[in-house]
Motif scaffolding. Structure first.
Motif, PDB file in Angstrom:
ATOM      1  N   GLY A 205      11.952   0.828   3.629  1.00  0.00           N
ATOM      2  CA  GLY A 205      12.500   0.601   4.951  1.00  0.00           C
ATOM      3  C   GLY A 205      11.465   0.415   6.039  1.00  0.00           C
ATOM      4  N   ILE A 206      10.184   0.536   5.682  1.00  0.00           N
ATOM      5  CA  ILE A 206       9.133   0.413   6.692  1.00  0.00           C
ATOM      6  C   ILE A 206       8.140  -0.681   6.307  1.00  0.00           C
ATOM      7  N   TYR A 207       7.402  -0.453   5.217  1.00  0.00           N
ATOM      8  CA  TYR A 207       6.412  -1.422   4.758  1.00  0.00           C
ATOM      9  C   TYR A 207       6.806  -1.915   3.373  1.00  0.00           C
ATOM     10  N   PRO A 208       6.900  -3.219   3.181  1.00  0.00           N
ATOM     11  CA  PRO A 208       7.363  -3.737   1.889  1.00  0.00           C
ATOM     12  C   PRO A 208       6.377  -3.442   0.770  1.00  0.00           C
ATOM     13  N   PRO A 209       6.879  -3.220  -0.447  1.00  0.00           N
ATOM     14  CA  PRO A 209       5.981  -3.037  -1.587  1.00  0.00           C
ATOM     15  C   PRO A 209       5.284  -4.346  -1.926  1.00  0.00           C
ATOM     16  N   LEU A 210       4.101  -4.264  -2.468  1.00  0.00           N
ATOM     17  CA  LEU A 210       3.363  -5.432  -2.931  1.00  0.00           C
ATOM     18  C   LEU A 210       3.426  -5.550  -4.443  1.00  0.00           C
ATOM     19  N   ALA A 211       3.615  -4.433  -5.112  1.00  0.00           N
ATOM     20  CA  ALA A 211       3.753  -4.452  -6.570  1.00  0.00           C
ATOM     21  C   ALA A 211       5.111  -5.032  -6.942  1.00  0.00           C
ATOM     22  N   GLY A 212       5.119  -6.053  -7.782  1.00  0.00           N
ATOM     23  CA  GLY A 212       6.369  -6.666  -8.214  1.00  0.00           C
ATOM     24  C   GLY A 212       7.062  -7.473  -7.142  1.00  0.00           C
ATOM     25  N   ASN A 213       6.371  -7.810  -6.077  1.00  0.00           N
ATOM     26  CA  ASN A 213       6.957  -8.559  -4.968  1.00  0.00           C
ATOM     27  C   ASN A 213       6.791 -10.054  -5.238  1.00  0.00           C
ATOM     28  N   ARG A 214       7.911 -10.767  -5.396  1.00  0.00           N
ATOM     29  CA  ARG A 214       7.819 -12.175  -5.758  1.00  0.00           C
ATOM     30  C   ARG A 214       7.231 -13.014  -4.641  1.00  0.00           C
ATOM     31  N   ALA A 215       7.317 -12.554  -3.388  1.00  0.00           N
ATOM     32  CA  ALA A 215       6.689 -13.285  -2.292  1.00  0.00           C
ATOM     33  C   ALA A 215       5.173 -13.234  -2.405  1.00  0.00           C
TER      34      ALA A 215
ATOM     35  N   HIS B 121      -8.168  -1.936   4.753  1.00  0.00           N
ATOM     36  CA  HIS B 121      -7.264  -2.565   5.713  1.00  0.00           C
ATOM     37  C   HIS B 121      -5.771  -2.480   5.359  1.00  0.00           C
ATOM     38  N   CYS B 122      -5.436  -2.217   4.118  1.00  0.00           N
ATOM     39  CA  CYS B 122      -4.042  -2.357   3.682  1.00  0.00           C
ATOM     40  C   CYS B 122      -3.430  -1.084   3.111  1.00  0.00           C
ATOM     41  N   GLN B 123      -4.259  -0.242   2.517  1.00  0.00           N
ATOM     42  CA  GLN B 123      -3.748   0.870   1.721  1.00  0.00           C
ATOM     43  C   GLN B 123      -2.952   1.870   2.536  1.00  0.00           C
ATOM     44  N   ASP B 124      -3.347   2.127   3.772  1.00  0.00           N
ATOM     45  CA  ASP B 124      -2.652   3.134   4.571  1.00  0.00           C
ATOM     46  C   ASP B 124      -1.163   2.832   4.710  1.00  0.00           C
ATOM     47  N   CYS B 125      -0.813   1.549   4.766  1.00  0.00           N
ATOM     48  CA  CYS B 125       0.597   1.177   4.927  1.00  0.00           C
ATOM     49  C   CYS B 125       1.260   0.853   3.588  1.00  0.00           C
ATOM     50  N   HIS B 126       0.578   0.072   2.759  1.00  0.00           N
ATOM     51  CA  HIS B 126       1.203  -0.424   1.531  1.00  0.00           C
ATOM     52  C   HIS B 126       0.978   0.473   0.323  1.00  0.00           C
ATOM     53  N   GLY B 127       0.190   1.543   0.469  1.00  0.00           N
ATOM     54  CA  GLY B 127       0.039   2.509  -0.600  1.00  0.00           C
ATOM     55  C   GLY B 127      -1.075   2.185  -1.566  1.00  0.00           C
ATOM     56  N   ASP B 128      -1.558   3.212  -2.254  1.00  0.00           N
ATOM     57  CA  ASP B 128      -2.677   3.024  -3.182  1.00  0.00           C
ATOM     58  C   ASP B 128      -2.255   2.295  -4.449  1.00  0.00           C
ATOM     59  N   ALA B 129      -0.951   2.193  -4.683  1.00  0.00           N
ATOM     60  CA  ALA B 129      -0.455   1.453  -5.840  1.00  0.00           C
ATOM     61  C   ALA B 129       0.443   0.301  -5.416  1.00  0.00           C
ATOM     62  N   GLY B 130       0.322  -0.128  -4.171  1.00  0.00           N
ATOM     63  CA  GLY B 130       1.137  -1.231  -3.678  1.00  0.00           C
ATOM     64  C   GLY B 130       2.608  -0.917  -3.587  1.00  0.00           C
ATOM     65  N   GLN B 131       2.944   0.376  -3.482  1.00  0.00           N
ATOM     66  CA  GLN B 131       4.349   0.778  -3.518  1.00  0.00           C
ATOM     67  C   GLN B 131       5.046   0.638  -2.179  1.00  0.00           C
ATOM     68  N   GLY B 132       4.286   0.497  -1.096  1.00  0.00           N
ATOM     69  CA  GLY B 132       4.886   0.371   0.219  1.00  0.00           C
ATOM     70  C   GLY B 132       5.582   1.636   0.664  1.00  0.00           C
TER      71      GLY B 132
ATOM     72  N   GLY C  69      17.416  -9.646   8.652  1.00  0.00           N
ATOM     73  CA  GLY C  69      16.051 -10.047   8.349  1.00  0.00           C
ATOM     74  C   GLY C  69      15.346  -9.151   7.372  1.00  0.00           C
ATOM     75  N   VAL C  70      15.967  -8.021   7.020  1.00  0.00           N
ATOM     76  CA  VAL C  70      15.355  -7.094   6.065  1.00  0.00           C
ATOM     77  C   VAL C  70      16.416  -6.601   5.089  1.00  0.00           C
ATOM     78  N   SER C  71      15.980  -6.294   3.893  1.00  0.00           N
ATOM     79  CA  SER C  71      16.857  -5.672   2.907  1.00  0.00           C
ATOM     80  C   SER C  71      15.978  -4.836   1.985  1.00  0.00           C
ATOM     81  N   ARG C  72      16.590  -4.177   1.037  1.00  0.00           N
ATOM     82  CA  ARG C  72      15.803  -3.393   0.079  1.00  0.00           C
ATOM     83  C   ARG C  72      14.959  -4.289  -0.813  1.00  0.00           C
ATOM     84  N   LEU C  73      15.343  -5.570  -0.938  1.00  0.00           N
ATOM     85  CA  LEU C  73      14.708  -6.454  -1.905  1.00  0.00           C
ATOM     86  C   LEU C  73      13.781  -7.488  -1.285  1.00  0.00           C
ATOM     87  N   ALA C  74      13.850  -7.689   0.011  1.00  0.00           N
ATOM     88  CA  ALA C  74      13.018  -8.720   0.643  1.00  0.00           C
ATOM     89  C   ALA C  74      13.004  -8.520   2.152  1.00  0.00           C
TER      90      ALA C  74
END
Length: 431
Positions: free
Chosen positions: A347-357, A333-344, A264-269
């Motif tokens: 292995g824990i919280y997915p990145p939001l930057a460049g995330n096709r989902a 609400h989001c930055q603590d987990c997903h990072g100030d640059a959406g980097q995630g 259910g998880v990988s480095r890419l999705a």
């Protein structure tokens, strides 16, 4: 498939992939069961194989009501054509399939006909099941007959007019359905054919991932058109398996495809929503050989053109003002987990930057993830997954729209605005 027509029918949204055991199209049972099967009588070997097939196929996904008895049916499937209630497939003589034989079961799987010869609605996806072998059909039946009978009479399906007019279903079947077991492609490898058999047959991946015309007919063959579609009776979108802008895996390393299918998880999705259920209940139980065969086939699907996207907003002063509001919500609400640059966090919280989902069109999945929470499945390969809490009660529709519009248009992302109306619609079914 959201549009209606007199001859239309529907397809089930259950999970996919169902391995078998013996021919060029079939694989091996899990190691612990394989050892038992080797010492068992032929009938027991077939039952053990059938148990593997049924579990990998996620039969319980449709044939078990919420908090209900396994395989006893009663699950409600809401569709544009009415509400279908799944059947009891335990061997109870009065309310289940205890009076059926192998031929009756094969007729249902292969021909889409009930024991009495009546045509079945393809809410039971015989349009895909027809590709399975008789051997595997018999094995699944042997497993089902070995279950403890459950006496449970389920309500009848409530099919809307005119779809409840049987001659229309007969006409639809005559035009659009042709029984036929999967035929291997002699130009492809044994492994590729195994994967195609799994994906196209009992797996019925196209039931969710392929757009259908107004007659509920797949627009093209599976490997030609798996262009993504709204999942029946759900505010989730099953992304295209042939577009690299959505869920296409042609450019992925083989190991990452296998990892996503089985953990259910990988480095890419990361999987969530209905697909997370499929992985948790079904795909994680695949043998290594079957998981790899599926990956080989999925990776081979030709790249398709991405779906047309609504244009990203012009960066006017008013738009940038809205983005600043969204940025404030993100920071709280989001930055603590997903990072100030959406980097995630790997292995824990997915990145939001460049995330096709994140940038996918329509944005229903990312909306549902914010409202429902984002939780990958619990699997043997990922027994303690990290997840995101639901924000349905924390953020109102406008706030969800603002923060997602910001996320979809920063850190290099570019996508359309999310609207209040889209968020409101996605709240349907959330309690």
């Amino acid at each position: 498939m959201r549009r209606r027509s007199a001859a239309a029918a529907i397809l089930c949204l259950a999970g996919f992939a169902w391995p078998g055991m013996s021919s060029a199209l079939t694989g091996a049972a899990p190691l612990e069961e394989k050892a038992r099967a080797g010492k068992a009588a032929p009938a027991e070997q077939r039952r053990i194989r059938g148990a593997y097939l049924a579990r990998a196929a996620n039969c319980m996904g449709c044939h078990t009501a919420r908090a209900g008895r396994p395989y006893a049916g009663g699950r409600s499937l809401s569709t544009p054509f009415g509400t279908f209630i799944t059947t009891n497939i335990t061997p109870d003589m009065a309310t289940g399939i205890g009076g059926w034989n192998e031929e009756d079961f094969w007729k249902a799987m292969h021909e889409g006909k009930s024991r009495d010869g009546r045509p079945l609605y393809p809410a039971f996806p015989y349009t895909e099941y027809t590709k399975i072998t008789r051997e595997d059909s018999d094995a699944i039946f042997a497993h089902l007959q070995s279950l403890s009978p459950v006496s449970q009479k389920n309500p009848s399906s409530r099919i809307d007019f005119p779809y409840d007019f049987e001659p229309l279903l007969i006409l639809w079947r005559a035009v659009y359905f042709k029984p036929g077991v999967y035929q291997p492609d002699s130009l492809k490898s044994r492994e590729w054919n195994r994967g195609a058999y799994l994906v196209q047959g009992l797996g019925h991946c196209s039931a969710c991932h392929t757009e259908r015309n107004p007659l509920a007919v797949v627009r093209g063959a599976y490997d030609e058109d798996s262009s993504g579609a709204q999942i029946m009776g759900s505010n989730w979108y099953a992304p295209s398996l042939t577009s690299s802008a959505e869920a296409g895996s042609a450019k992925w390393p083989m190991g990452e495809i296998i990892r996503l299918l089985t953990t259910g998880v990988s480095r890419l999705a990361t999987t969530s929503g209905p697909m997370a259920e499929v992985v948790g209940q079904s795909l994680q139980h695949l043998t290594k050989e079957d998981a790899r065969a599926m990956a080989v086939y999925l990776k081979s699907l030709p790249e398709s053109n991405p779906r047309p996207k609504a244009g990203a907003p012009a960066l006017t002063e008013e738009v940038q003002k809205l983005f600043r509001q969204g940025a404030g919500i993100y920071k709280r609400h989001c930055q603590d987990c997903h990072g100030d640059a959406g980097q995630g966090a790997p292995g824990i919280y997915p990145p939001l930057a460049g995330n096709r989902a994140v940038t996918m069109n329509p944005p229903v999945n990312v909306i549902r993830s914010v409202l429902n929470g984002g939780y990958p499945p619990v699997t043997a390969g990922n027994p303690r997954p990290y997840g995101m809490p639901p924000f349905a009660q924390t953020l109102n529709d406008g706030e969800v729209a603002l923060v997602l519009s910001y996320i979809r248009n920063t850190w290099g992302n570019r996508a359309s605005f999310v609207t209040r109306a889209q968020v409101d619609k996605s709240r349907e079914g959330i309690h």
